[in-house]
Design an enzyme around this catalytic site. Structure first.
Site, PDB file in Angstrom:
ATOM      1  N   PHE A  79       3.580  -1.491   8.158  1.00 55.71           N
ATOM      2  CA  PHE A  79       3.622  -1.997   9.539  1.00 55.71           C
ATOM      3  C   PHE A  79       3.373  -3.499   9.484  1.00 55.71           C
ATOM      4  O   PHE A  79       2.396  -3.940   8.874  1.00 55.71           O
ATOM      5  CB  PHE A  79       2.533  -1.337  10.394  1.00 55.71           C
ATOM      6  N   HIS A 113       0.151  -0.972  15.573  1.00 56.09           N
ATOM      7  CA  HIS A 113       1.286  -0.541  14.756  1.00 56.09           C
ATOM      8  C   HIS A 113       2.599  -0.691  15.527  1.00 56.09           C
ATOM      9  O   HIS A 113       3.523   0.072  15.337  1.00 56.09           O
ATOM     10  CB  HIS A 113       1.117   0.917  14.315  1.00 56.09           C
ATOM     11  N   ASP A 164       2.264  -5.426  11.552  1.00 59.89           N
ATOM     12  CA  ASP A 164       1.011  -5.850  12.198  1.00 59.89           C
ATOM     13  C   ASP A 164      -0.028  -6.293  11.155  1.00 59.89           C
ATOM     14  O   ASP A 164      -0.863  -7.149  11.431  1.00 59.89           O
ATOM     15  CB  ASP A 164       0.428  -4.698  13.019  1.00 59.89           C
ATOM     16  N   PHE A 165       0.053  -5.674   9.991  1.00 64.45           N
ATOM     17  CA  PHE A 165      -0.957  -5.973   8.965  1.00 64.45           C
ATOM     18  C   PHE A 165      -0.801  -7.374   8.386  1.00 64.45           C
ATOM     19  O   PHE A 165      -1.670  -7.872   7.684  1.00 64.45           O
ATOM     20  CB  PHE A 165      -0.895  -4.928   7.833  1.00 64.45           C
ATOM     21  N   GLU A 176      -4.478  -7.539   2.458  1.00 61.41           N
ATOM     22  CA  GLU A 176      -3.241  -8.257   2.793  1.00 61.41           C
ATOM     23  C   GLU A 176      -3.313  -9.735   2.451  1.00 61.41           C
ATOM     24  O   GLU A 176      -2.395 -10.298   1.873  1.00 61.41           O
ATOM     25  CB  GLU A 176      -2.895  -8.076   4.274  1.00 61.41           C
ATOM     26  N   GLU A 232       0.845  -1.194   0.000  1.00 64.24           N
ATOM     27  CA  GLU A 232       0.000   0.000   0.000  1.00 64.24           C
ATOM     28  C   GLU A 232       0.883   1.249   0.000  1.00 64.24           C
ATOM     29  O   GLU A 232       1.606   1.485   0.961  1.00 64.24           O
ATOM     30  CB  GLU A 232      -0.932  -0.030   1.217  1.00 64.24           C
TER      31      GLU A 232
END
Lengths: 327, 328
Positions: A83, A129, A85-86, A60, A29
């Site tokens: 990040f 994040h 986390d995604f 994702e 992204e």
């Protein structure tokens, strides 16, 4: 040797590999014209075009699965999560498909897929994040997990990741991106192998294994302790899967003491694995119990005072080392 | 109904479809028997009743095209070029199987012929086929990625993400939904308010085609057009094939009352092999004797496959952790 930032070093490796390998393409992204939220692809869109720097929808699972298929059919995709986390939205694709594909095809398919993303607590990024997740991913057979802590390693490990046939998770701590360090000139090609730890500071009283940002913080603590007459040897594993045990064992043979410093959680973590291996193979060399210093086992809070309270820092690291040396 | 074969379909092509459908049907029946006698160690999901789809689509593919399939994948494997011997041996857990005994029914791999795997997880194949399309487009190759999946997958996020990605990148990809109306034993009419999967293509501004999945010639024609369009740079297509599986979800499962028995009988009367045989006869393109001869040839091949698998060695336990990572 010139000094460049961690971020520039990693980007330079990507660009150099893209120049020689036309099958490399990057998805994520804002990695196209924007150049990436963390400048991971800055300037590359202009050089390599839209097909090789493909912005994605916020999808994702979709683009990881897509890149899995592309890697099976002759391309070398790079997934930039921004990040990390995604990444969790794509966990099933990674665990069940990406990591198992070489095995299920009896080695006939390769999986040259690089997945990268920023990790780490800091800057009030809060809990969606700030994660690290390497312990979870290092528990997956078929996957490589790489955590560079210096600009040199950022480039050298990126070079290895982009020439290796295994899927690699490449994790960059946000608070390391702007740090500078020596890196060979662009024309000097070099790489850092997976599974080879680095002794970044020699010492004789205690071995401290620390990765990512904690490696840097541990070096600060070790410098401070030198003035107190405590000599700490610091080791950066650099990659968690594979994990180099030999370098740690060799150090413990000398120091007799082991501390593992890790920003991530203690239970089932990297420290637990290092400790178990050293207890197993280096028990006779130990003069004290193996100790761990970790980030708290909690989601990451927002407020600076709360955030600071859950991660080790040079002061707490130094104290843990002092305590261990006294045991 | 015209008695002639549709325009653009030759007698040889139609007979090749019939031969492949016989190969799939007889292999499945052979595997079902083997399953009952304990030769198949794990699950066995047969493709009986859906043979027209794999045969009709894969007839347009070369070994360079990449197929990604689902748990009901024996038919796709055979139609893409896995031999009955390799299929039987895999389900029997033998070293000579197409996945060397690592996979069984749900993990059939033969990348040499473009079978990039069947999967025990529903829907990732959709994403992977989009990725193969992306890879081919990136490298300027005329190949296509093809995903086979059931109605159940169309309710999964991967369906929506995969079709969207293939559409925005105009990846040369064919999405083949085999709508057999049940996800295991949950009716599709319960699981979605819109049971016309092909209509969902409109959300992605992609052609969505609906065909009778039991009509091999209709599948063949629709797939041919979509694949030609993809190869020519025209992007992805979703084809929904309405069909029905006439055996249980997996061998050994009984009809538990989740579907009307009269439906099964009705669909058996629309058996895709019988339909194609009828079309060939009506068009005077093949005699019954010719069709019987094909069935007999296939019978011998399938018999040999079962025999080969039974006599094949099991993999050496010492190799159980090979290939977790690439060779250094």
């Amino acid at each position: 040797m010139r000094e460049i930032t961690y971020s520039v070093a990693a980007r330079e490796a990507l660009s150099e590999r893209m120049a020689v390998d036309p099958t490399i393409f990057v998805v994520g992204e804002g990695i196209g014209r924007r150049g990436g939220n963390f400048a991971t692809t800055l300037g590359l869109y202009e050089r390599y075009g839209q097909m090789r720097l493909a912005d994605t929808p916020i999808s994702e699972r979709g683009f990881v699965g897509m890149c899995c298929g592309a890697a099976m059919t002759g391309a070398r995709p790079v997934v930039d999560f921004m990040f990390v986390d995604f990444i969790l939205d794509a966990f099933g694709e990674i665990f069940n498909q990406v990591a198992k594909m070489q095995y299920m095809s009896s080695g006939r398919l390769k999986m040259p897929l690089l997945m990268r993303g920023c990790i780490g607590i800091g800057g009030s990024a809060a809990t969606h994040h700030s994660g690290s997740y390497y312990a979870q991913f290092a528990n997956i057979p078929g996957l490589r997990v790489v955590v560079p802590s210096t600009p040199y390693d950022a480039k050298g490990l990126m070079n290895t990741a982009l020439t290796c046939d295994d899927p690699v998770l490449y994790l960059e701590h946000k608070n390391l991106l702007a740090t500078k360090g020596p890196v060979p000139e662009p024309e000097e090609s070099f790489s850092v192998p997976f599974g080879k730890a680095r002794v970044s500071r020699e010492g004789k009283d205690v071995t401290v294994v620390a990765l990512a940002l904690m490696h840097r913080k541990t070096l600060e603590a070790a410098e401070a302790l030198a003035a107190e007459g405590i000599s700490a040897e610091v080791i950066d594993p650099r990659t968690i899967s594979p994990l180099d045990t030999d370098t740690v064992l060799e150090s413990v043979r000398k120091t007799g003491r082991l501390l593992i410093v890790d920003e991530s959680f203690q239970p089932m973590g990297v420290g637990a694995e290092v400790a178990a291996r050293v207890a197993d193979q280096g028990f006779d060399d130990l003069d004290a119990p193996i100790r761990r210093l970790n980030g708290a086992f909690t989601p990451t809070p927002y407020s600076p005072t709360l955030e600071a309270a859950i991660v080790p820092n040079p002061t707490t690291i130094a104290q843990a080392i002092r305590d261990l040396v006294k045991e | 109904m015209s008695s002639r074969l549709p325009a653009g379909v030759t007698r040889d092509q139609a007979l090749a479809l019939y031969r492949m459908m016989q190969t799939i049907r007889q292999s499945e029946e052979g595997l079902a028997k083997a399953c009952a006698s304990g030769l198949v160690h794990g699950a066995c999901h047969t493709y009986v009743g859906e043979e027209a789809i794999a045969s009709g689509v894969c007839a347009h593919l070369t070994h360079d095209d990449a197929v990604f399939s689902t748990h009901r994948g024996h038919g796709h494997a055979l139609a893409k070029g896995v031999t009955p011997r390799e299929l039987f041996a895999e389900l029997f857990g033998r070293e000579t199987g197409c996945s060397h005994g690592r996979g069984g029914s749900m993990h059939l791999f033969k990348p040499e012929v473009g079978l990039m795997g069947t999967s025990g997880i529903v829907a990732p194949c959709i994403l992977q086929a989009a990725g193969a399309g992306y890879s081919f487009k990136l490298r300027g190759l005329p190949h296509v990625g093809v995903a086979f999946f059931g109605d159940g997958a169309s309710n999964n996020g991967a369906f929506h993400e995969g079709l969207n990605l293939a559409a925005i990148y105009q990846a040369p990809t064919l999405f083949v939904c085999e709508n057999n109306q049940y996800a295991t034993e949950v009716a599709f009419s319960y699981a979605t308010r819109n049971t016309d999967v092909y209509k969902k293509a409109a959300s992605f501004d992609m052609p969505g085609i609906c065909v009778d999945g039991n009509d091999a010639l209709a599948v063949y024609q629709a797939a041919g057009e979509a694949i030609a369009r993809a190869r020519a740079g025209g992007g992805p297509t979703l084809i929904e094939c309405k069909t029905y599986r006439t055996r249980a979800h997996a061998e050994g499962m009984r009809e538990s009352g989740y579907r009307p028995l009269e439906d099964i009988e009705a669909w058996k009367r629309r058996d895709p092999l019988k339909l194609l045989a009828g079309r060939l006869s009506a068009a005077d393109e093949a005699s019954q004797a010719e069709l019987d001869a094909i069935a007999e040839q296939v019978r011998l091949i399938v018999e040999d496959a079962a025999e080969f698998a039974r006599n094949s060695p099991y993999p050496d336990g010492a190799t159980a952790t090979d290939h977790v990572y690439a060779e250094a």
